[in-house]
Design an enzyme around this catalytic site. Structure first.
Site, PDB file in Angstrom:
ATOM      1  CE  LYS A 186      -4.380  -1.628   2.144  1.00 45.48           C
ATOM      2  NZ  LYS A 186      -5.070  -1.473   3.410  1.00 45.48           N
ATOM      3  CE  LYS A 242      -5.910  -8.112  -2.380  1.00 47.12           C
ATOM      4  NZ  LYS A 242      -5.879  -7.734  -0.860  1.00 47.12           N
ATOM      5  CE  LYS A 273     -11.815  -2.818  -0.149  1.00 44.32           C
ATOM      6  NZ  LYS A 273     -12.834  -2.769   1.337  1.00 44.32           N
TER       7      LYS A 273
HETATM    8  P1  TYM Z   1     -10.961  -5.492   3.633  1.00 41.12           P
HETATM    9  O1  TYM Z   1     -11.880  -4.422   3.643  1.00 41.12           O
HETATM   10  O2  TYM Z   1      -9.607  -4.987   2.870  1.00 41.12           O
HETATM   11  O3  TYM Z   1     -11.424  -6.796   3.103  1.00 41.12           O
HETATM   12  C1  TYM Z   1     -12.502  -7.303   3.725  1.00 41.12           C
HETATM   13  C2  TYM Z   1     -12.310  -8.882   3.795  1.00 41.12           C
HETATM   14  O4  TYM Z   1     -12.335  -9.340   2.350  1.00 41.12           O
HETATM   15  C3  TYM Z   1     -11.234 -10.356   2.098  1.00 41.12           C
HETATM   16  N1  TYM Z   1     -10.881 -10.027   0.556  1.00 41.12           N
HETATM   17  C4  TYM Z   1     -10.541 -10.826  -0.442  1.00 41.12           C
HETATM   18  N2  TYM Z   1     -11.068 -12.388  -0.215  1.00 41.12           N
HETATM   19  C5  TYM Z   1     -10.613 -13.141  -1.305  1.00 41.12           C
HETATM   20  N3  TYM Z   1     -10.593 -12.790  -2.706  1.00 41.12           N
HETATM   21  C6  TYM Z   1     -10.229 -11.343  -2.640  1.00 41.12           C
HETATM   22  N4  TYM Z   1      -9.923 -10.854  -3.719  1.00 41.12           N
HETATM   23  C7  TYM Z   1     -10.385 -10.410  -1.414  1.00 41.12           C
HETATM   24  N5  TYM Z   1     -10.344  -9.228  -1.261  1.00 41.12           N
HETATM   25  C8  TYM Z   1     -10.742  -8.842   0.065  1.00 41.12           C
HETATM   26  C9  TYM Z   1     -10.154  -9.922   3.064  1.00 41.12           C
HETATM   27  O5  TYM Z   1      -9.191 -11.000   3.150  1.00 41.12           O
HETATM   28  C10 TYM Z   1     -10.917  -9.387   4.253  1.00 41.12           C
HETATM   29  O6  TYM Z   1     -11.246 -10.460   4.913  1.00 41.12           O
HETATM   30  N6  TYM Z   1      -7.579  -5.599   7.335  1.00 41.12           N
HETATM   31  C11 TYM Z   1      -8.961  -6.248   7.105  1.00 41.12           C
HETATM   32  C12 TYM Z   1      -9.978  -5.531   7.825  1.00 41.12           C
HETATM   33  C13 TYM Z   1      -9.980  -5.840   9.411  1.00 41.12           C
HETATM   34  C14 TYM Z   1     -10.029  -6.946  10.107  1.00 41.12           C
HETATM   35  C15 TYM Z   1     -10.038  -6.724  11.479  1.00 41.12           C
HETATM   36  C16 TYM Z   1     -10.346  -8.269   9.383  1.00 41.12           C
HETATM   37  C17 TYM Z   1      -9.509  -4.975  10.177  1.00 41.12           C
HETATM   38  N7  TYM Z   1      -9.724  -5.559  11.424  1.00 41.12           N
HETATM   39  C18 TYM Z   1     -10.248  -7.781  12.247  1.00 41.12           C
HETATM   40  C19 TYM Z   1     -10.404  -9.433  10.471  1.00 41.12           C
HETATM   41  C20 TYM Z   1     -10.296  -9.050  11.947  1.00 41.12           C
HETATM   42  C21 TYM Z   1      -9.124  -6.001   5.507  1.00 41.12           C
HETATM   43  O7  TYM Z   1      -8.372  -6.623   4.756  1.00 41.12           O
HETATM   44  O8  TYM Z   1     -10.407  -5.655   5.008  1.00 41.12           O
END
Ligand code: TYM
Length: 334
Positions: A114, A197, A200
């Site tokens: 990032k 992947k 967003k």
């Molecule tokens: P975020 O919002 O970026 O993603 C949310 C969830 O979507 C999953 N994900 C995917 N899974 C499969 N294929 C993809 N292309 C793909 N893109 C996104 C992510 O793995 C995630 O599970 N850091 C976390 C947010 C967070 C969190 C937490 C998660 C903050 N605190 C505590 C678990 C526990 C995240 O990436 O969000």
């Protein structure tokens, strides 16, 4: 016996979740609420680790919450809340910051990816400590399982390390969580760049299927998905990453195994297959989009549902933090 606890979070950084979020995470959240004591949060504190307009953040936080309810999370069974409503997240994150080595934080690959976008020195310190806040989210609730996509593995390892370190230094306090990752959907890839992947921050919207998108554009994107040379529908990640991704998507959405799909499309070419994938996506997303729109039409009610979630989450977070403060050696407030 008490049910095991599950916690996960999703960022309100876009106007819609995408298919990767849905298949990799949110769908598991819905299933797990049947068997677990479930806590799911919209992580707005994480969202501001990159520059964010206040109005956009407010809008996206509500859109995110509405999509969670619309996807099938039941406010009676799951605690759905907004991270910033529970002050203890920031407080525990600070304490965990003080237990994290600089080198340890610097190894996090998501920060490297990032921050490369801004240039490392322009990236915020918040972005650097993002995974530590995530560890606080999880440890606060004494979660046993954390349903996420594959990209979160490293953050969950850090969470276990930090929880274990705290326990070792100050006495048994935190449950160490296990990741809950479904192999088949752990990494849904971009339709235009099928080895990357779905994300967003992808370079082109043509590669992303948004949950709140209308059927027309969804169908078009699937039909235009990059496919591989040849014309047979076969699962071969190395030589046919595009078709393999579509097979994974189709299998997850319809419940038909990949070998059965391959058999079904034998001799039919890519066109028929893609049409069916498009229909499966539209069928999965349309009801979620409609329910989300309905929920968003009554913001007051949505905010009320989130207030209930915040109250339930706070009760758990307060209890953990009282113990943490005492263990660390902070004086009690009288
Ligand atoms: P975020 O919002 O970026 O993603 C949310 C969830 O979507 C999953 N994900 C995917 N899974 C499969 N294929 C993809 N292309 C793909 N893109 C996104 C992510 O793995 C995630 O599970 N850091 C976390 C947010 C967070 C969190 C937490 C998660 C903050 N605190 C505590 C678990 C526990 C995240 O990436 O969000």
């Amino acid at each position: 016996m008490a049910r095991p606890r599950v916690l996960s979070g999703i960022q309100p950084t876009a106007d819609s979740f995408h298919l990767g979020n849905y298949l990799g995470a949110v769908r598991q959240w819905v299933t797990l609420q049947e068997t677990h004591d479930a806590f799911y949060c919209v992580v707005d504190l994480h969202a501001i680790t990159v520059p964010t307009e206040p109005d956009a953040l407010r809008r996206r936080s509500r859109v995110a919450a509405a999509q969670l309810f619309a996807a099938g999370l039941d406010p009676e069974r799951s605690t759905i809340f907004v991270q910033s409503h529970v002050r203890e997240h920031s407080e525990l994150a600070w304490i965990l910051n003080c237990l994290t080595g600089m080198g340890e934080a610097a190894r996090m690959t998501q920060f490297k990816d990032k921050s490369a976008k801004f240039g490392e020195s322009a990236a915020s310190v918040g972005l650097f400590t993002y995974p530590i806040l995530q560890a606080a989210d999880i440890l606060l609730y004494q979660a046993n399982r954390v349903p996420v996509g594959a990209d979160q593995k490293q953050h969950l390892e850090l969470t276990r390390d930090l929880g274990g370190r705290f326990n070792h230094r100050y006495g048994e306090t935190f449950t160490l969580p296990e990741p809950y990752i479904l192999k088949e959907v752990e990494k849904i890839t971009d339709l235009q760049e099928p080895t990357a992947k779905m994300s967003k921050s992808s370079s082109s919207p043509a590669g992303i299927l948004d949950v709140l998108e209308q059927p027309g554009p969804l169908r078009k994107k699937v039909m235009r998905a990059v496919t591989d040379t040849g014309s047979e529908v076969l699962f071969d990640e190395e030589n046919k990453p595009g078709i393999s991704n579509l097979l994974r998507i189709q299998s997850a959405l319809t419940g038909t195994s990949i070998p059965d799909l391959v058999a079904r499309y034998e001799g039919q070419g890519y066109g028929t297959f893609k049409k069916d994938v498009a229909e499966a996506v539209v069928e999965a997303f349309s009801p979620i989009r409609e329910r989300t729109e309905k929920l968003l039409s009554d913001e007051k009610e949505l905010d009320r549902m989130l207030a209930i979630g915040a109250e339930r989450a706070s009760a758990v977070a307060r209890e953990t933090m009282a113990q943490v403060r005492d263990r660390v050696g902070f004086l009690p407030t009288l």
